[in-house]
Design a protein around this motif. Sequence first.
Motif, mmCIF file in Angstrom:
data_model
loop_
_atom_site.group_PDB
_atom_site.id
_atom_site.type_symbol
_atom_site.label_atom_id
_atom_site.label_comp_id
_atom_site.label_asym_id
_atom_site.label_seq_id
_atom_site.Cartn_x
_atom_site.Cartn_y
_atom_site.Cartn_z
ATOM 1 N N GLN A 205 0.819 -1.209 0.000
ATOM 2 C CA GLN A 205 0.000 0.000 0.000
ATOM 3 C C GLN A 205 0.856 1.264 0.000
ATOM 4 O O GLN A 205 0.494 2.269 -0.611
ATOM 5 N N THR A 206 1.990 1.214 0.670
ATOM 6 C CA THR A 206 2.867 2.385 0.708
ATOM 7 C C THR A 206 3.410 2.716 -0.680
ATOM 8 O O THR A 206 3.426 3.886 -1.101
ATOM 9 N N VAL A 207 3.833 1.688 -1.404
ATOM 10 C CA VAL A 207 4.317 1.903 -2.777
ATOM 11 C C VAL A 207 3.201 2.458 -3.661
ATOM 12 O O VAL A 207 3.384 3.439 -4.392
ATOM 13 N N ILE A 208 2.029 1.822 -3.577
ATOM 14 C CA ILE A 208 0.887 2.267 -4.388
ATOM 15 C C ILE A 208 0.481 3.684 -4.008
ATOM 16 O O ILE A 208 0.158 4.519 -4.866
ATOM 17 N N PHE A 209 0.506 3.968 -2.705
ATOM 18 C CA PHE A 209 0.122 5.297 -2.230
ATOM 19 C C PHE A 209 0.957 6.382 -2.920
ATOM 20 O O PHE A 209 0.412 7.361 -3.443
ATOM 21 N N TRP A 210 2.279 6.225 -2.925
ATOM 22 C CA TRP A 210 3.129 7.271 -3.473
ATOM 23 C C TRP A 210 3.030 7.354 -4.985
ATOM 24 O O TRP A 210 3.155 8.439 -5.560
ATOM 25 N N PHE A 211 2.769 6.230 -5.650
ATOM 26 C CA PHE A 211 2.556 6.261 -7.098
ATOM 27 C C PHE A 211 1.306 7.080 -7.432
ATOM 28 O O PHE A 211 1.341 7.979 -8.275
ATOM 29 N N ILE A 212 0.202 6.753 -6.772
ATOM 30 C CA ILE A 212 -1.060 7.440 -7.078
ATOM 31 C C ILE A 212 -1.032 8.871 -6.552
ATOM 32 O O ILE A 212 -1.491 9.808 -7.232
ATOM 33 N N PHE A 213 -0.491 9.055 -5.364
ATOM 34 C CA PHE A 213 -0.454 10.398 -4.787
ATOM 35 C C PHE A 213 0.352 11.358 -5.649
ATOM 36 O O PHE A 213 0.013 12.547 -5.754
ATOM 37 N N PHE A 214 1.417 10.873 -6.274
ATOM 38 C CA PHE A 214 2.231 11.742 -7.126
ATOM 39 C C PHE A 214 1.384 12.389 -8.217
ATOM 40 O O PHE A 214 1.508 13.586 -8.494
ATOM 41 N N ALA A 215 0.504 11.609 -8.844
ATOM 42 C CA ALA A 215 -0.367 12.145 -9.898
ATOM 43 C C ALA A 215 -1.276 13.229 -9.343
ATOM 44 O O ALA A 215 -1.449 14.295 -9.948
ATOM 45 N N PHE A 216 -1.858 12.977 -8.172
ATOM 46 C CA PHE A 216 -2.767 13.949 -7.585
ATOM 47 C C PHE A 216 -2.012 15.163 -7.039
ATOM 48 O O PHE A 216 -2.500 16.289 -7.110
ATOM 49 N N ALA A 217 -0.807 14.932 -6.489
ATOM 50 C CA ALA A 217 -0.017 16.029 -5.936
ATOM 51 C C ALA A 217 0.407 17.012 -7.020
ATOM 52 O O ALA A 217 0.452 18.220 -6.794
ATOM 53 N N VAL A 218 0.708 16.517 -8.208
ATOM 54 C CA VAL A 218 1.062 17.387 -9.329
ATOM 55 C C VAL A 218 -0.150 18.189 -9.778
ATOM 56 O O VAL A 218 -0.058 19.395 -10.036
ATOM 57 N N LYS A 219 -1.287 17.539 -9.865
ATOM 58 C CA LYS A 219 -2.483 18.212 -10.387
ATOM 59 C C LYS A 219 -3.011 19.261 -9.420
ATOM 60 O O LYS A 219 -3.541 20.304 -9.843
ATOM 61 N N LEU A 220 -2.886 19.046 -8.107
ATOM 62 C CA LEU A 220 -3.517 19.960 -7.150
ATOM 63 C C LEU A 220 -3.012 21.421 -7.256
ATOM 64 O O LEU A 220 -3.883 22.315 -7.331
ATOM 65 N N PRO A 221 -1.752 21.787 -7.147
ATOM 66 C CA PRO A 221 -0.588 20.985 -6.798
ATOM 67 C C PRO A 221 -0.287 21.086 -5.310
ATOM 68 O O PRO A 221 -0.698 22.029 -4.634
ATOM 69 N N VAL A 222 0.484 20.113 -4.798
ATOM 70 C CA VAL A 222 0.975 20.119 -3.427
ATOM 71 C C VAL A 222 2.473 20.423 -3.449
ATOM 72 O O VAL A 222 3.195 19.914 -4.307
ATOM 73 N N PHE A 223 2.929 21.257 -2.538
ATOM 74 C CA PHE A 223 4.355 21.518 -2.405
ATOM 75 C C PHE A 223 5.092 20.195 -2.159
ATOM 76 O O PHE A 223 4.627 19.379 -1.360
ATOM 77 N N PRO A 224 6.210 19.904 -2.835
ATOM 78 C CA PRO A 224 6.989 20.723 -3.771
ATOM 79 C C PRO A 224 6.734 20.375 -5.235
ATOM 80 O O PRO A 224 7.608 20.572 -6.079
ATOM 81 N N PHE A 225 5.550 19.836 -5.547
ATOM 82 C CA PHE A 225 5.237 19.443 -6.919
ATOM 83 C C PHE A 225 4.497 20.557 -7.662
ATOM 84 O O PHE A 225 3.823 20.315 -8.648
ATOM 85 N N HIS A 226 4.661 21.783 -7.199
ATOM 86 C CA HIS A 226 3.862 22.912 -7.666
ATOM 87 C C HIS A 226 4.558 23.768 -8.716
ATOM 88 O O HIS A 226 3.957 24.729 -9.205
ATOM 89 N N THR A 227 5.805 23.455 -9.069
ATOM 90 C CA THR A 227 6.607 24.429 -9.822
ATOM 91 C C THR A 227 6.040 24.777 -11.192
ATOM 92 O O THR A 227 6.360 25.839 -11.744
ATOM 93 N N TRP A 228 5.198 23.922 -11.752
ATOM 94 C CA TRP A 228 4.572 24.228 -13.041
ATOM 95 C C TRP A 228 3.452 25.251 -12.894
ATOM 96 O O TRP A 228 3.111 25.954 -13.853
#
Length: 500
Positions: A205-228
């Motif tokens: 679940q931890t591996v899956i969590f970070w894979f899926i969360f990365f997609a959502f973190a970029v779209k939101l964006p969540v720091f530090p995935f906000h640079t775009w």
Amino acid sequence: MSYLATLLLLPLVGSGLVFAWRNSSSKHLALAIAFIQMFLAFYMLSNFDFGPTVDSRLQYEIQYPWFQFINSTLHFGIDGMSMLLVILTNILVPLIILSSYNENKPYNNNFYALILLMQFGLIGVFTALDGLLFYIFWEVTLIPIWLIAGVWGQEDKRIKFTTKFFVYTFVGSLFMLLGFIYVYNYSASFAVTDMYNAALNLNQQTVIFWFIFFAFAVKLPVFPFHTWQPDTYTYSPTQGSMLLSGIMLKMAVYGVLRYLLPITPLAIGGISGDIVVILAVVGVIYGALIAIVNNDSKRIIAYSSLSHVGLMVAGIFASAILTVRLANPASLVIEGAEGALVQTFAHGINVVGLFYCADILYKRFKTRDIRQMGGLAKIAPKFAILFMIILLGSMAVPLTNGFIGEFILLKSVFDYNLIMGVLSGLTVILCAVYMLRLYGKAMFGKTDDMLLSTAKDLSTAEFSVLASLSVFVILMGIFPQVIIEMVGSSLKFIFLSMIS
């Protein structure tokens, strides 16, 4: 044909019609289609059963065989959470189209066709009940907004920053797909409920969590995935900034609640959830501080959005963490998720209004630099009033739409951790600083009298858009319970799925 099928297909068909309608009246056709879509959505809302029982959560359901060899179906349906975001989408799209009525855009039929195509993708995201289908509609929304921002954006830099946005989002989406495929190996189906029940241990679940969360973190964006985000919001056309901030980032809020929480509860109850809360709170403070020192009106709004989204994410994960750690079906902690959905709707209204106000300021002053603005209030009193109403909503002043959601979110973070709660609470003060600075510079500062002599108050289209948004700012502030009741049973089902 069912109401939901019509709601899905109308913007797709409309997009094709507008694309073929190669003259200046294409905007009227696009607006007519968007208003029909809005009336249909409200009709569906009027017939929606918001009963408190979990069994009543799905309505207007559609299910047809699709990729049977991998157990993926064309499965759509609406619960309270979906309905809220469907309504938000269908309120904002016609207003976004109307906001461009005073502009003569090149290839305007293509521009409006892409907006309707994006609406099709958004409705698909908010109603899909199959993981693979959700991913496909997620990608569908990327193409039109990429073209809108790249073709009709401002200044030569738009291509560079639009490409950066596309790469970030596309790569994030691929990680989400990999996460879904991994879950599929243990669920044997892409159906949402089957993915919830996949037998996965903490490490998986931890591996899956970070894979899926990365997609959502970029779209939101969540720091530090906000640079775009700041550059894309700044150099996109106003309507592109509205679509990105007002609706598109809500896809990620929805995705977190619909997929991430119930699929990876063990990871959320562990250190992964705590890390996300920390990142979100950092984003709250970072976005607000950058907004305070910025002088570009669109960048101020972009960074304010980063700050507000950080609070939403912190509230959602604070409630999710407490629910998993308590593991008591009799005492679910869903307040943070409720506050996030209330704030999601409010933020959509407010940020669209703010970006439109920034566009109006740019047209009057021919600059986005607030240091070169001022004195517009005496020339444009209607604009001054409506701008202030939307500003008050964004500042979460009581009896505006931003107050209840932000209050619930802050309470949720306080319940999770006192220090995180105190840091998150700074958003109330910092938001007032940068918003009042923006308003004060633009409306009351000193500027060139020659420039003001040519400025005018709101046109009919501008007034219609801002007045409509202002009505929602006030109504939501007075009747926030409507949204809380709308999403309650959906959230209870999702949070029960986390501990069952």
